[in-house]
Design a protein around this motif. Structure first.
Motif, PDB file in Angstrom:
ATOM      1  N   MET A  31      86.996  35.648 103.760  1.00  0.00           N
ATOM      2  CA  MET A  31      85.989  35.016 104.613  1.00  0.00           C
ATOM      3  C   MET A  31      85.274  33.891 103.870  1.00  0.00           C
ATOM      4  N   VAL A  32      84.824  32.908 104.666  1.00  0.00           N
ATOM      5  CA  VAL A  32      83.997  31.806 104.172  1.00  0.00           C
ATOM      6  C   VAL A  32      82.673  31.861 104.921  1.00  0.00           C
ATOM      7  N   ALA A  33      81.564  31.749 104.208  1.00  0.00           N
ATOM      8  CA  ALA A  33      80.264  31.791 104.875  1.00  0.00           C
ATOM      9  C   ALA A  33      79.240  31.008 104.076  1.00  0.00           C
ATOM     10  N   GLY A  34      78.144  30.657 104.746  1.00  0.00           N
ATOM     11  CA  GLY A  34      77.090  29.931 104.054  1.00  0.00           C
ATOM     12  C   GLY A  34      75.743  30.074 104.730  1.00  0.00           C
ATOM     13  N   LYS A  35      74.707  29.907 103.925  1.00  0.00           N
ATOM     14  CA  LYS A  35      73.326  29.892 104.393  1.00  0.00           C
ATOM     15  C   LYS A  35      73.039  28.565 105.094  1.00  0.00           C
ATOM     16  N   VAL A  36      72.543  28.625 106.305  1.00  0.00           N
ATOM     17  CA  VAL A  36      72.151  27.412 107.017  1.00  0.00           C
ATOM     18  C   VAL A  36      71.008  26.725 106.264  1.00  0.00           C
ATOM     19  N   MET A  37      71.116  25.403 106.134  1.00  0.00           N
ATOM     20  CA  MET A  37      70.052  24.576 105.552  1.00  0.00           C
ATOM     21  C   MET A  37      69.382  23.820 106.708  1.00  0.00           C
ATOM     22  N   MET A  38      68.065  23.963 106.838  1.00  0.00           N
ATOM     23  CA  MET A  38      67.378  23.410 108.013  1.00  0.00           C
ATOM     24  C   MET A  38      65.896  23.266 107.686  1.00  0.00           C
ATOM     25  N   ASP A  39      65.438  22.024 107.507  1.00  0.00           N
ATOM     26  CA  ASP A  39      64.051  21.845 107.087  1.00  0.00           C
ATOM     27  C   ASP A  39      63.242  20.916 107.995  1.00  0.00           C
ATOM     28  N   ARG A  40      63.762  20.613 109.196  1.00  0.00           N
ATOM     29  CA  ARG A  40      62.955  19.840 110.150  1.00  0.00           C
ATOM     30  C   ARG A  40      63.497  20.060 111.560  1.00  0.00           C
ATOM     31  N   ASN A  41      62.700  19.666 112.554  1.00  0.00           N
ATOM     32  CA  ASN A  41      63.092  19.777 113.969  1.00  0.00           C
ATOM     33  C   ASN A  41      63.578  21.183 114.319  1.00  0.00           C
ATOM     34  N   CYS A  42      62.836  22.156 113.836  1.00  0.00           N
ATOM     35  CA  CYS A  42      63.154  23.555 114.122  1.00  0.00           C
ATOM     36  C   CYS A  42      61.859  24.351 114.035  1.00  0.00           C
ATOM     37  N   PRO A  43      61.841  25.572 114.539  1.00  0.00           N
ATOM     38  CA  PRO A  43      60.628  26.387 114.425  1.00  0.00           C
ATOM     39  C   PRO A  43      60.250  26.622 112.964  1.00  0.00           C
ATOM     40  N   GLU A  44      58.973  26.743 112.723  1.00  0.00           N
ATOM     41  CA  GLU A  44      58.490  26.953 111.355  1.00  0.00           C
ATOM     42  C   GLU A  44      59.108  28.205 110.743  1.00  0.00           C
ATOM     43  N   PHE A  45      59.346  29.223 111.570  1.00  0.00           N
ATOM     44  CA  PHE A  45      59.881  30.486 111.042  1.00  0.00           C
ATOM     45  C   PHE A  45      61.338  30.376 110.593  1.00  0.00           C
ATOM     46  N   LEU A  46      62.001  29.233 110.858  1.00  0.00           N
ATOM     47  CA  LEU A  46      63.371  29.031 110.399  1.00  0.00           C
ATOM     48  C   LEU A  46      63.493  27.822 109.467  1.00  0.00           C
ATOM     49  N   ARG A  47      62.386  27.344 108.944  1.00  0.00           N
ATOM     50  CA  ARG A  47      62.405  26.155 108.097  1.00  0.00           C
ATOM     51  C   ARG A  47      62.511  26.582 106.635  1.00  0.00           C
ATOM     52  N   ASP A  48      63.420  25.933 105.884  1.00  0.00           N
ATOM     53  CA  ASP A  48      63.622  26.408 104.510  1.00  0.00           C
ATOM     54  C   ASP A  48      63.164  25.453 103.417  1.00  0.00           C
ATOM     55  N   GLY A  49      62.904  24.196 103.699  1.00  0.00           N
ATOM     56  CA  GLY A  49      62.503  23.270 102.640  1.00  0.00           C
ATOM     57  C   GLY A  49      63.721  22.696 101.934  1.00  0.00           C
ATOM     58  N   ALA A  50      63.669  21.407 101.608  1.00  0.00           N
ATOM     59  CA  ALA A  50      64.843  20.736 101.029  1.00  0.00           C
ATOM     60  C   ALA A  50      65.267  21.376  99.710  1.00  0.00           C
ATOM     61  N   GLU A  51      64.342  21.470  98.762  1.00  0.00           N
ATOM     62  CA  GLU A  51      64.695  22.015  97.454  1.00  0.00           C
ATOM     63  C   GLU A  51      64.955  23.512  97.516  1.00  0.00           C
ATOM     64  N   THR A  52      64.180  24.227  98.335  1.00  0.00           N
ATOM     65  CA  THR A  52      64.391  25.673  98.492  1.00  0.00           C
ATOM     66  C   THR A  52      65.787  25.952  99.043  1.00  0.00           C
ATOM     67  N   GLY A  53      66.170  25.214 100.094  1.00  0.00           N
ATOM     68  CA  GLY A  53      67.483  25.416 100.693  1.00  0.00           C
ATOM     69  C   GLY A  53      68.611  25.153  99.721  1.00  0.00           C
ATOM     70  N   ALA A  54      68.473  24.089  98.930  1.00  0.00           N
ATOM     71  CA  ALA A  54      69.519  23.761  97.952  1.00  0.00           C
ATOM     72  C   ALA A  54      69.575  24.794  96.836  1.00  0.00           C
ATOM     73  N   ARG A  55      68.421  25.224  96.358  1.00  0.00           N
ATOM     74  CA  ARG A  55      68.387  26.213  95.270  1.00  0.00           C
ATOM     75  C   ARG A  55      68.965  27.548  95.731  1.00  0.00           C
ATOM     76  N   GLU A  56      68.576  27.993  96.928  1.00  0.00           N
ATOM     77  CA  GLU A  56      69.111  29.261  97.435  1.00  0.00           C
ATOM     78  C   GLU A  56      70.622  29.154  97.668  1.00  0.00           C
ATOM     79  N   SER A  57      71.072  28.005  98.160  1.00  0.00           N
ATOM     80  CA  SER A  57      72.510  27.807  98.372  1.00  0.00           C
ATOM     81  C   SER A  57      73.264  27.871  97.051  1.00  0.00           C
ATOM     82  N   GLU A  58      72.737  27.225  96.027  1.00  0.00           N
ATOM     83  CA  GLU A  58      73.413  27.231  94.728  1.00  0.00           C
ATOM     84  C   GLU A  58      73.459  28.634  94.131  1.00  0.00           C
TER      85      GLU A  58
END
Length: 440
Positions: free
Chosen positions: A163-190
């Motif tokens: 299987m291939v899978a990944g964490k969605v990266m999303m830091d704008r134009n979305c509900p606050e409860f699903l916003r991850d932040g640019a650096e946070t999203g990249a760090r968690e992905s790495e």
């Protein structure tokens, strides 16, 4: 020390009609192998040989117990190149279009995946449903929550699936409860890349949801990750819906096209998978072919959301790498057979014709090639991982009646694509192990 006897005991053999592909039937006359009375030989989770029973039977150790599936068809497991496991529980939700559907159903449903127990329960059901439908590999979107990725990979690893899978990266134009932040999203992905990519049969995908929900900073960081980890996958959406395309144009007025936005950030490359690709132009298609970026065609979702008709003729004219996907929960079925049914109709409405052989290629080797995994999954070359399915042409009364009257392999496969569903899948094997058997 292993003995010859113990090695022989590990050999598994399956007798049935055997089908697999070596090329795209749209471009090659000799694109497949069909063995009416065939044999598939497996050892230690890998393919040893696939061919005519009469030619291969004497190569088996005398103690081999041949599983008899005569009257059935063995082929590689289906490969679904675009699907959202967190949307399992909101499949078949009514909405006027893509953007209101996201706001009304998708985002509230994905909110729950910060809970590891909830994520685990849905991942377990989701994977069981894929296997029930004969899908042995998928490219899967999780949510912004790392917990959703951990749960998915843990469940996949327990079943030893590719299987291939990944964490969605999303830091704008979305509900606050699903916003991850640019650096946070990249760090968690790495961090997830380092933990899960190539761990057993698990592979990671950098996953910016789509250009409108990632800031310039997040897109830059996603592109940097893609360059830093060239053997990691990248998946996102592009040109699915006319309203979405207009939105992207407003957000990125300097870009030549929607696809050009991703190109600007270095996201067109081998192992990148772009969902939908309906509203592309020929310059986009040329660029996809040049960069070995792949298209994931999602017919049930495109019809359900009224997004548009994929243009097969233009994609083929530019020899863009194509694959087939369900896109659950915008898509309305986990079944790749039902997805073929809708793919055929989309092609006809667009003035193209999809033979059954092409549809089955797109759902097997086409997916593997698009993912740069030919030789690992997608056909029965010696050494390939033994992910395969057993299809039953007598699965339903209507299917049995129609297949009894077919006059060619093309007719038989076409009937399976038009009339088949999860009931058609008698058994599913992953790495040579039975992981689903239909209850009769």
């Amino acid at each position: 020390m292993a003995t010859t006897e113990s090695s022989s005991a590990a050999v598994q053999a399956y007798r049935a009609s055997v089908l697999h592909f070596s090329n795209d039937p749209a471009f090659h006359q000799q694109a497949y192998e069909w063995h009416e009375d065939g044999l598939l030989i497996i050892q230690d989770g890998k393919v040893v040989a696939a061919g005519d029973y009469a030619q291969l039977k004497n190569s088996l150790p005398q103690t081999t117990d041949v599983q008899d599936y005569r009257g059935k068809i063995i082929m590689p497991g289906f490969i679904d190149t675009h699907i959202h496991y967190p949307q399992t529980d909101m499949i078949a939700s009514p909405a006027a279009g893509l953007l209101p559907w996201l706001e009304t159903y998708t985002f509230p449903t994905e909110r729950k995946f910060s809970d590891p127990a909830h994520a685990q329960e849905v991942a377990s059901f989701f994977l069981d449903e894929l296997l029930r439908c004969g899908t042995t590999t998928a490219m899967v979107y999780c949510t912004v929550h790392p917990e959703s990725v951990e749960a998915f990979f843990a469940e996949s690893e327990a079943r030893n699936l590719r299987m291939v899978a990944g964490k969605v990266m999303m830091d704008r134009n979305c509900p606050e409860f699903l916003r991850d932040g640019a650096e946070t999203g990249a760090r968690e992905s790495e961090n997830l890349i380092k933990k899960w990519h190539k761990r057993g049969r698990q592979l990671y995908a950098i996953t910016p949801r789509f250009a409108p929900t990632s800031s310039d900073a997040q897109m830059q960081l996603a592109g940097e990750l893609a360059r830093a980890y060239p053997d990691v996958y990248l998946q996102t959406h592009v040109a699915e819906n006319t309203e979405e395309v207009a939105w992207v144009k407003a957000l990125y007025p300097e870009a030549r096209s929607y696809l050009d936005v991703y190109d600007h950030y270095g996201m067109l490359r081998p192992r990148s998978m772009y969902g939908h690709c309906i509203w592309l132009d020929d310059a986009d298609r040329t660029r996809m072919a040049e960069t070995q970026s792949a298209v994931s065609f999602c017919p049930t979702s495109n019809l359900f959301l009224g997004s548009g008709l994929f243009d097969f003729e233009r994609a083929d004219a530019h020899q863009v790498s194509l694959s087939l996907a369900t896109d659950v929960g915008g898509g309305t079925s986990f079944s790749m057979l039902q997805t073929m049914n809708e793919a055929y109709k989309v092609a006809r409405l667009g003035g193209s014709y999809l033979p059954a052989l092409r549809m089955f290629y797109l759902a097997t080797l086409g997916g593997a090639r698009s993912m740069q995994l030919e030789g690992t999954i997608g056909n029965f070359l010696p050494g390939a991982e033994a992910d395969f399915i057993v299809l039953d042409p007598q699965a339903t009364p209507l299917l049995a009646r129609r297949t009894a009257r077919t006059n060619s392999m093309e007719e038989l496969l076409f009937a399976l694509a038009m009339l088949g569903d999860d009931r058609t899948v008698l058994a599913t094997y992953a790495a040579g192990q039975l992981v689903h058997q239909r209850q009769t």
